[in-house]
Design an enzyme around this catalytic site. Sequence first.
Site, PDB file in Angstrom:
ATOM      1  N   ASN A 173      40.783  46.226  34.379  1.00  0.00           N
ATOM      2  CA  ASN A 173      41.655  45.061  34.534  1.00  0.00           C
ATOM      3  C   ASN A 173      40.825  43.932  35.136  1.00  0.00           C
ATOM      4  O   ASN A 173      40.465  43.979  36.309  1.00  0.00           O
ATOM      5  CB  ASN A 173      42.826  45.426  35.459  1.00  0.00           C
ATOM      6  CG  ASN A 173      43.715  44.239  35.764  1.00  0.00           C
ATOM      7  OD1 ASN A 173      43.601  43.180  35.146  1.00  0.00           O
ATOM      8  ND2 ASN A 173      44.609  44.414  36.723  1.00  0.00           N
ATOM      9  N   TRP A 174      40.523  42.936  34.304  1.00  0.00           N
ATOM     10  CA  TRP A 174      39.655  41.843  34.777  1.00  0.00           C
ATOM     11  C   TRP A 174      40.410  40.865  35.679  1.00  0.00           C
ATOM     12  O   TRP A 174      39.808  39.970  36.242  1.00  0.00           O
ATOM     13  CB  TRP A 174      39.064  41.090  33.573  1.00  0.00           C
ATOM     14  CG  TRP A 174      38.134  41.903  32.729  1.00  0.00           C
ATOM     15  CD1 TRP A 174      37.717  43.185  32.963  1.00  0.00           C
ATOM     16  CD2 TRP A 174      37.475  41.482  31.529  1.00  0.00           C
ATOM     17  NE1 TRP A 174      36.849  43.594  31.968  1.00  0.00           N
ATOM     18  CE2 TRP A 174      36.693  42.559  31.078  1.00  0.00           C
ATOM     19  CE3 TRP A 174      37.481  40.305  30.778  1.00  0.00           C
ATOM     20  CZ2 TRP A 174      35.912  42.493  29.915  1.00  0.00           C
ATOM     21  CZ3 TRP A 174      36.716  40.232  29.620  1.00  0.00           C
ATOM     22  CH2 TRP A 174      35.938  41.313  29.199  1.00  0.00           C
ATOM     23  N   LYS A 175      41.727  40.999  35.760  1.00  0.00           N
ATOM     24  CA  LYS A 175      42.560  40.102  36.566  1.00  0.00           C
ATOM     25  C   LYS A 175      42.246  38.645  36.193  1.00  0.00           C
ATOM     26  O   LYS A 175      41.987  38.365  35.028  1.00  0.00           O
ATOM     27  CB  LYS A 175      42.374  40.415  38.061  1.00  0.00           C
ATOM     28  CG  LYS A 175      42.627  41.902  38.354  1.00  0.00           C
ATOM     29  CD  LYS A 175      42.775  42.233  39.805  1.00  0.00           C
ATOM     30  CE  LYS A 175      43.076  43.730  39.950  1.00  0.00           C
ATOM     31  NZ  LYS A 175      43.333  44.149  41.316  1.00  0.00           N
ATOM     32  N   HIS A 201      52.086  45.451  37.359  1.00  0.00           N
ATOM     33  CA  HIS A 201      50.955  45.578  38.284  1.00  0.00           C
ATOM     34  C   HIS A 201      51.418  45.117  39.670  1.00  0.00           C
ATOM     35  O   HIS A 201      52.248  44.214  39.785  1.00  0.00           O
ATOM     36  CB  HIS A 201      49.777  44.733  37.791  1.00  0.00           C
ATOM     37  CG  HIS A 201      48.529  44.985  38.586  1.00  0.00           C
ATOM     38  ND1 HIS A 201      48.312  44.382  39.815  1.00  0.00           N
ATOM     39  CD2 HIS A 201      47.476  45.799  38.366  1.00  0.00           C
ATOM     40  CE1 HIS A 201      47.167  44.822  40.293  1.00  0.00           C
ATOM     41  NE2 HIS A 201      46.637  45.680  39.445  1.00  0.00           N
ATOM     42  N   GLU A 232      50.209  43.238  41.740  1.00  0.00           N
ATOM     43  CA  GLU A 232      50.064  41.789  41.986  1.00  0.00           C
ATOM     44  C   GLU A 232      51.193  41.010  41.315  1.00  0.00           C
ATOM     45  O   GLU A 232      51.568  39.932  41.782  1.00  0.00           O
ATOM     46  CB  GLU A 232      48.664  41.330  41.536  1.00  0.00           C
ATOM     47  CG  GLU A 232      47.611  41.829  42.528  1.00  0.00           C
ATOM     48  CD  GLU A 232      46.266  42.192  41.947  1.00  0.00           C
ATOM     49  OE1 GLU A 232      45.945  41.749  40.826  1.00  0.00           O
ATOM     50  OE2 GLU A 232      45.526  42.941  42.615  1.00  0.00           O
ATOM     51  N   GLU A 272      48.831  53.128  41.626  1.00  0.00           N
ATOM     52  CA  GLU A 272      47.928  52.263  42.378  1.00  0.00           C
ATOM     53  C   GLU A 272      48.509  52.010  43.766  1.00  0.00           C
ATOM     54  O   GLU A 272      49.383  51.144  43.928  1.00  0.00           O
ATOM     55  CB  GLU A 272      47.768  50.920  41.675  1.00  0.00           C
ATOM     56  CG  GLU A 272      47.179  51.033  40.291  1.00  0.00           C
ATOM     57  CD  GLU A 272      46.488  49.741  39.899  1.00  0.00           C
ATOM     58  OE1 GLU A 272      45.290  49.802  39.620  1.00  0.00           O
ATOM     59  OE2 GLU A 272      47.128  48.687  39.907  1.00  0.00           O
ATOM     60  N   GLY A 289      41.415  46.541  45.836  1.00  0.00           N
ATOM     61  CA  GLY A 289      40.499  45.471  46.223  1.00  0.00           C
ATOM     62  C   GLY A 289      40.070  45.508  47.675  1.00  0.00           C
ATOM     63  O   GLY A 289      39.495  44.554  48.193  1.00  0.00           O
ATOM     64  N   SER A 298      40.154  50.518  44.099  1.00  0.00           N
ATOM     65  CA  SER A 298      38.753  50.618  44.525  1.00  0.00           C
ATOM     66  C   SER A 298      38.001  51.756  43.832  1.00  0.00           C
ATOM     67  O   SER A 298      37.106  52.374  44.439  1.00  0.00           O
ATOM     68  CB  SER A 298      38.658  50.739  46.056  1.00  0.00           C
ATOM     69  OG  SER A 298      39.236  49.599  46.682  1.00  0.00           O
ATOM     70  N   GLY A 332      39.684  47.588  38.827  1.00  0.00           N
ATOM     71  CA  GLY A 332      39.691  46.135  38.961  1.00  0.00           C
ATOM     72  C   GLY A 332      38.272  45.615  39.118  1.00  0.00           C
ATOM     73  O   GLY A 332      37.524  45.462  38.150  1.00  0.00           O
ATOM     74  N   GLY A 333      37.880  45.380  40.361  1.00  0.00           N
ATOM     75  CA  GLY A 333      36.596  44.742  40.656  1.00  0.00           C
ATOM     76  C   GLY A 333      35.400  45.356  39.933  1.00  0.00           C
ATOM     77  O   GLY A 333      34.559  44.629  39.378  1.00  0.00           O
TER      78      GLY A 333
HETATM   79  O1  G3H Z   1      44.245  46.944  38.233  1.00  0.00           O
HETATM   80  C1  G3H Z   1      43.394  47.356  39.009  1.00  0.00           C
HETATM   81  C2  G3H Z   1      43.694  47.629  40.383  1.00  0.00           C
HETATM   82  O2  G3H Z   1      44.453  46.622  40.961  1.00  0.00           O
HETATM   83  C3  G3H Z   1      42.530  48.072  41.214  1.00  0.00           C
HETATM   84  O3  G3H Z   1      41.717  46.997  41.596  1.00  0.00           O
HETATM   85  P1  G3H Z   1      40.353  47.316  42.394  1.00  0.00           P
HETATM   86  O4  G3H Z   1      39.619  48.333  41.581  1.00  0.00           O
HETATM   87  O5  G3H Z   1      39.650  46.002  42.481  1.00  0.00           O
HETATM   88  O6  G3H Z   1      40.764  47.873  43.723  1.00  0.00           O
END
Ligand code: G3H
Length: 271
Positions: free
Chosen positions: A18-20, A110, A112, A182, A188, A228, A249-250
Site C-alpha cells: 500500500n503506497w498510501k 483501511h 487511515e 492491521e 508506521g 511495520s 506500507g512504508g
Molecule cells: O496498509 C499498510 C499498513 O497501514 C501498514 O503500514 P506500515 O507498513 O507503514 O506500518
Amino acid sequence: MTSQTNGQFDRTPLIAGNWKMNMDHAQAITLLQKLAWTLDDAKHDYSRAEVAVFPPFTDLRSVQSLVDGDDLRVVYGAQDLSDKDSGAYTGDISGQFLAKLGCTYVLVGHSERRTIHGETDEQCNAKIGAAHRHGLVPVLCVGEGLEVRQAGEHVAFTLEQLRGSIAGLDAERVAELVVAYEPVWAIGTGEVAGPGDAQEMAAAIRAELAGLYDEATAAKTRILYGGSAKAANAGAILQGKDVDGVLVGGASLDAQEFASIARFEQHLVTD
Ligand SMILES: O=C[C@H](O)COP(=O)(O)O
C-alpha cells in the site's frame, strides 16, 4: 489459485504494497519497473506468492500501461472506492472506473480511512458491495487501536468490525475476500505485533468466519497481517498457519525491500 509453499499454506500468499499518498505517476513507473526487475532477477515464482501494489488513484493509468505493455505479473488495486457507482459525488471514485483501469483489488476500510475520514463498518459494507458490483476483490482492513489492545479487548473489537463490514455477504464472496488485520498501534510506528499476535487474530477471524458461514468457506479466505512489516520480520509473521500474507506500507516504497518480503520463503524460520 492455490499453491503449496513450505507445506503450511493451502492459500496463495498475497504480498500487498500500500503506497498510501506517496509516489506521483512518474515515480510509480520507476518503482514498479524496479520491483518487477528485482523479482525477475530473483526468478520469483508468482504462483507461490502473489504480488500486488496499491498506488494512488492518479498513478493507476500509468501502472496499467506498464503492466500491460511489459506483460508484468504484478497485479494492482486502488486504496479506496465509492460505495456509489456514478453521480454527483465530488472527489469520489467509482469501482467501475477502477475496473476499467484493470484493478484486481481494492482496499476497504483501511484504518487511515476509518480514523481520518470517520468511515464506519456500515460504509465499509456498502463499499464491499460496490467492489463486487464491478468485479473487484475487496481487501477489508480491520484492527484495534492501542487502548483497545491494552484493555485486552482486541479480538472482540476486531471481530465486531469484521461482522459489521461483511454483513449480508454470501459464502462465495467471503471465500474470495481478503481480510487484512492491521493493529493501528503497529502502523508506521516500527512497532510490530508479534508473530503470535498476528496468528492469534488470524485464527480468531477464521474461526469467526467458520461460525458465520462454514469451515470450507473460512478455509478459503485469505487473511493478511499489516503493521511495520518488512523483510526482517516477514518470515516469522508468515509462519502463522492462518496468516496468508502481509499488507505492507512504508517498506513497499523500497523495491528491493518489498521484493525481499515477497520472497519471504527465504526468511521462513524452520525448526
Ligand atoms: O496498509 C499498510 C499498513 O497501514 C501498514 O503500514 P506500515 O507498513 O507503514 O506500518
